[in-house]
Design a protein around this motif. Structure first.
Motif, PDB file in Angstrom:
ATOM      1  N   LEU A  43       0.370  -1.538   0.375  1.00 33.17           N
ATOM      2  CA  LEU A  43       0.195  -0.025   0.370  1.00 33.17           C
ATOM      3  C   LEU A  43       1.028   1.000  -0.074  1.00 33.17           C
ATOM      4  O   LEU A  43       1.527   1.398   0.871  1.00 33.17           O
ATOM      5  CB  LEU A  43      -0.767  -0.086   0.984  1.00 33.17           C
ATOM      6  CG  LEU A  43      -2.057  -0.559   1.531  1.00 33.17           C
ATOM      7  CD1 LEU A  43      -2.767  -0.771   2.954  1.00 33.17           C
ATOM      8  CD2 LEU A  43      -2.831  -1.283  -0.017  1.00 33.17           C
ATOM      9  N   LYS A  44       0.463   3.032  -0.924  1.00 35.43           N
ATOM     10  CA  LYS A  44       0.768   3.631  -0.575  1.00 35.43           C
ATOM     11  C   LYS A  44       0.654   4.260   0.449  1.00 35.43           C
ATOM     12  O   LYS A  44      -0.067   3.950   1.428  1.00 35.43           O
ATOM     13  CB  LYS A  44       0.374   4.261  -1.659  1.00 35.43           C
ATOM     14  CG  LYS A  44       0.848   3.497  -3.261  1.00 35.43           C
ATOM     15  CD  LYS A  44       0.553   4.306  -3.994  1.00 35.43           C
ATOM     16  CE  LYS A  44       0.593   3.360  -6.120  1.00 35.43           C
ATOM     17  NZ  LYS A  44       0.053   3.562  -6.728  1.00 35.43           N
ATOM     18  N   ASP A  46      -0.887   7.088   0.953  1.00 36.85           N
ATOM     19  CA  ASP A  46      -2.530   7.468   1.431  1.00 36.85           C
ATOM     20  C   ASP A  46      -2.857   6.495   1.384  1.00 36.85           C
ATOM     21  O   ASP A  46      -4.375   6.865   1.428  1.00 36.85           O
ATOM     22  CB  ASP A  46      -1.909   8.910   0.093  1.00 36.85           C
ATOM     23  CG  ASP A  46      -2.160   7.501  -1.530  1.00 36.85           C
ATOM     24  OD1 ASP A  46      -1.641   6.679  -1.384  1.00 36.85           O
ATOM     25  OD2 ASP A  46      -3.074   8.104  -2.310  1.00 36.85           O
ATOM     26  N   GLN A  47      -2.774   5.431   1.107  1.00 33.65           N
ATOM     27  CA  GLN A  47      -3.875   4.468   1.415  1.00 33.65           C
ATOM     28  C   GLN A  47      -3.891   3.982   2.125  1.00 33.65           C
ATOM     29  O   GLN A  47      -5.238   3.068   3.259  1.00 33.65           O
ATOM     30  CB  GLN A  47      -3.934   3.322  -0.171  1.00 33.65           C
ATOM     31  CG  GLN A  47      -3.628   3.878  -1.330  1.00 33.65           C
ATOM     32  CD  GLN A  47      -3.455   2.748  -1.754  1.00 33.65           C
ATOM     33  OE1 GLN A  47      -2.068   1.652  -1.749  1.00 33.65           O
ATOM     34  NE2 GLN A  47      -4.125   1.956  -3.537  1.00 33.65           N
ATOM     35  N   ARG A  50      -6.888   5.135   6.051  1.00 30.42           N
ATOM     36  CA  ARG A  50      -8.004   4.641   4.686  1.00 30.42           C
ATOM     37  C   ARG A  50      -8.059   2.687   4.899  1.00 30.42           C
ATOM     38  O   ARG A  50      -9.259   2.173   5.140  1.00 30.42           O
ATOM     39  CB  ARG A  50      -8.067   4.701   3.001  1.00 30.42           C
ATOM     40  CG  ARG A  50      -9.506   4.643   2.682  1.00 30.42           C
ATOM     41  CD  ARG A  50      -9.620   5.482   1.703  1.00 30.42           C
ATOM     42  NE  ARG A  50     -10.622   5.108   0.540  1.00 30.42           N
ATOM     43  CZ  ARG A  50     -11.513   5.780  -0.452  1.00 30.42           C
ATOM     44  NH1 ARG A  50     -10.543   5.995  -1.450  1.00 30.42           N
ATOM     45  NH2 ARG A  50     -12.679   6.006  -0.796  1.00 30.42           N
ATOM     46  N   PHE A  51      -7.041   2.149   4.586  1.00 29.33           N
ATOM     47  CA  PHE A  51      -7.147   0.666   4.568  1.00 29.33           C
ATOM     48  C   PHE A  51      -7.335   0.025   6.160  1.00 29.33           C
ATOM     49  O   PHE A  51      -8.193  -0.667   6.052  1.00 29.33           O
ATOM     50  CB  PHE A  51      -5.920   0.185   3.934  1.00 29.33           C
ATOM     51  CG  PHE A  51      -6.046  -1.044   4.266  1.00 29.33           C
ATOM     52  CD1 PHE A  51      -6.547  -2.732   3.426  1.00 29.33           C
ATOM     53  CD2 PHE A  51      -5.107  -1.957   5.460  1.00 29.33           C
ATOM     54  CE1 PHE A  51      -6.770  -3.889   3.509  1.00 29.33           C
ATOM     55  CE2 PHE A  51      -4.863  -2.769   5.744  1.00 29.33           C
ATOM     56  CZ  PHE A  51      -6.099  -4.633   5.278  1.00 29.33           C
ATOM     57  N   LYS A 109     -16.210  -1.330  -1.600  1.00 31.78           N
ATOM     58  CA  LYS A 109     -15.607  -0.168  -0.953  1.00 31.78           C
ATOM     59  C   LYS A 109     -13.870  -0.341  -0.942  1.00 31.78           C
ATOM     60  O   LYS A 109     -13.538   0.641  -1.212  1.00 31.78           O
ATOM     61  CB  LYS A 109     -16.148  -0.583   0.484  1.00 31.78           C
ATOM     62  CG  LYS A 109     -17.700  -0.805   1.241  1.00 31.78           C
ATOM     63  CD  LYS A 109     -18.402  -0.594   2.581  1.00 31.78           C
ATOM     64  CE  LYS A 109     -19.778  -1.013   2.543  1.00 31.78           C
ATOM     65  NZ  LYS A 109     -19.603  -0.224   4.296  1.00 31.78           N
ATOM     66  N   GLU A 112     -13.123   0.646  -4.101  1.00 31.61           N
ATOM     67  CA  GLU A 112     -12.621   2.884  -4.217  1.00 31.61           C
ATOM     68  C   GLU A 112     -11.204   3.350  -4.301  1.00 31.61           C
ATOM     69  O   GLU A 112     -11.471   3.898  -4.970  1.00 31.61           O
ATOM     70  CB  GLU A 112     -13.767   2.754  -3.143  1.00 31.61           C
ATOM     71  CG  GLU A 112     -14.894   2.495  -4.108  1.00 31.61           C
ATOM     72  CD  GLU A 112     -16.373   3.392  -2.416  1.00 31.61           C
ATOM     73  OE1 GLU A 112     -16.039   4.288  -1.939  1.00 31.61           O
ATOM     74  OE2 GLU A 112     -17.105   2.909  -2.395  1.00 31.61           O
ATOM     75  N   PHE A 113     -10.473   2.016  -3.131  1.00 27.82           N
ATOM     76  CA  PHE A 113      -9.250   2.654  -3.560  1.00 27.82           C
ATOM     77  C   PHE A 113      -7.791   2.015  -3.452  1.00 27.82           C
ATOM     78  O   PHE A 113      -6.887   2.672  -3.363  1.00 27.82           O
ATOM     79  CB  PHE A 113      -8.865   3.911  -2.171  1.00 27.82           C
ATOM     80  CG  PHE A 113      -9.015   2.887  -0.755  1.00 27.82           C
ATOM     81  CD1 PHE A 113      -7.758   2.946  -0.222  1.00 27.82           C
ATOM     82  CD2 PHE A 113     -10.000   3.091  -0.510  1.00 27.82           C
ATOM     83  CE1 PHE A 113      -8.232   1.475   0.580  1.00 27.82           C
ATOM     84  CE2 PHE A 113     -10.226   1.678   0.725  1.00 27.82           C
ATOM     85  CZ  PHE A 113      -9.194   1.488   1.613  1.00 27.82           C
ATOM     86  N   LEU A 114      -8.474   0.563  -3.526  1.00 18.31           N
ATOM     87  CA  LEU A 114      -7.081   0.046  -4.324  1.00 18.31           C
ATOM     88  C   LEU A 114      -7.249  -0.908  -5.367  1.00 18.31           C
ATOM     89  O   LEU A 114      -8.832  -0.763  -6.234  1.00 18.31           O
ATOM     90  CB  LEU A 114      -7.639  -1.401  -2.754  1.00 18.31           C
ATOM     91  CG  LEU A 114      -7.758  -1.386  -1.452  1.00 18.31           C
ATOM     92  CD1 LEU A 114      -7.382  -2.195  -0.912  1.00 18.31           C
ATOM     93  CD2 LEU A 114      -6.307   0.216  -1.266  1.00 18.31           C
ATOM     94  N   THR A 115      -6.284  -1.399  -5.811  1.00 15.03           N
ATOM     95  CA  THR A 115      -6.393  -2.419  -6.755  1.00 15.03           C
ATOM     96  C   THR A 115      -6.355  -3.525  -7.226  1.00 15.03           C
ATOM     97  O   THR A 115      -6.539  -3.960  -5.823  1.00 15.03           O
ATOM     98  CB  THR A 115      -5.155  -2.335  -7.701  1.00 15.03           C
ATOM     99  OG1 THR A 115      -4.150  -3.140  -7.498  1.00 15.03           O
ATOM    100  CG2 THR A 115      -4.356  -0.761  -8.328  1.00 15.03           C
ATOM    101  N   GLN A 118      -4.624  -5.636  -5.139  1.00 12.84           N
ATOM    102  CA  GLN A 118      -4.197  -5.083  -3.881  1.00 12.84           C
ATOM    103  C   GLN A 118      -5.183  -6.207  -3.344  1.00 12.84           C
ATOM    104  O   GLN A 118      -5.191  -6.521  -2.166  1.00 12.84           O
ATOM    105  CB  GLN A 118      -3.939  -3.749  -3.326  1.00 12.84           C
ATOM    106  CG  GLN A 118      -2.834  -3.341  -4.038  1.00 12.84           C
ATOM    107  CD  GLN A 118      -2.766  -1.674  -3.687  1.00 12.84           C
ATOM    108  OE1 GLN A 118      -3.599  -0.673  -3.443  1.00 12.84           O
ATOM    109  NE2 GLN A 118      -1.884  -0.843  -3.172  1.00 12.84           N
TER     110      GLN A 118
END
Length: 151
Positions: A43-44, A46-47, A50-51, A109, A112-115, A118
């Motif tokens: 994970l980056k 910024d992720q 949220r994760f 959900k 929305e922000f993970l590939t 991932q």
């Protein structure tokens, strides 16, 4: 994994001052699991936050599904009736269906922000973490059995 194993080994032995119980250990394990997953998923920055929040939310929902089932399982003894076994079996089946639906809901959900890679790695790493925890639990049990047999 080494950090998790070291931490678990430390928690396996009570603190000299008697502080820190199962609840604290549960929270520490969950914290390490999330860190482990984040690392495995690459994970980056910024992720990560949220994760962690969404994963904790999903875990709480999963616990709501499985806690009543585990309680029922514990109540069923060797001499349980067919009715009691049927009730527990149905509860397990129902929980599995609800758990699968929860998994799909949270996949959306997370997407929305993970590939997708991932998300796949999250599932893979979660199983890896679970296996490691089971191994550690089994080895701790063996150590306790050997210790009690030596007395």
């Amino acid at each position: 994994m080494l950090a998790i194993a070291t931490t678990m080994a430390a928690f396996a032995h009570p603190a000299p001052d008697g502080k820190g119980g199962a609840k604290e250990m549960f929270h520490k394990i969950r914290e390490y699991k999330i860190k482990f997953l984040a690392q495995e998923m690459e994970l980056k920055n910024d992720q990560k936050e949220r994760f962690a929040k969404l994963y904790a939310e999903m875990s709480a929902e999963r616990m709501k599904i499985w806690s009543p089932v585990r309680a029922l399982e514990k109540k069923v003894g060797k001499d349980a009736s067919e009715e009691e076994y049927a009730k527990v079996s149905k509860a397990i089946s129902d929980a599995r269906v609800r758990d699968a639906a929860l998994d799909q809901e949270y996949d959306r959900k997370f997407a929305e922000f993970l590939t997708q890679k991932q998300i796949f790695k999250m599932k893979e790493a979660s199983e890896k973490f679970k296996r490691k925890m089971e191994e550690m639990h089994r080895s701790k049990k063996k150590g306790c059995q050997r210790h009690s047999e030596g007395k």
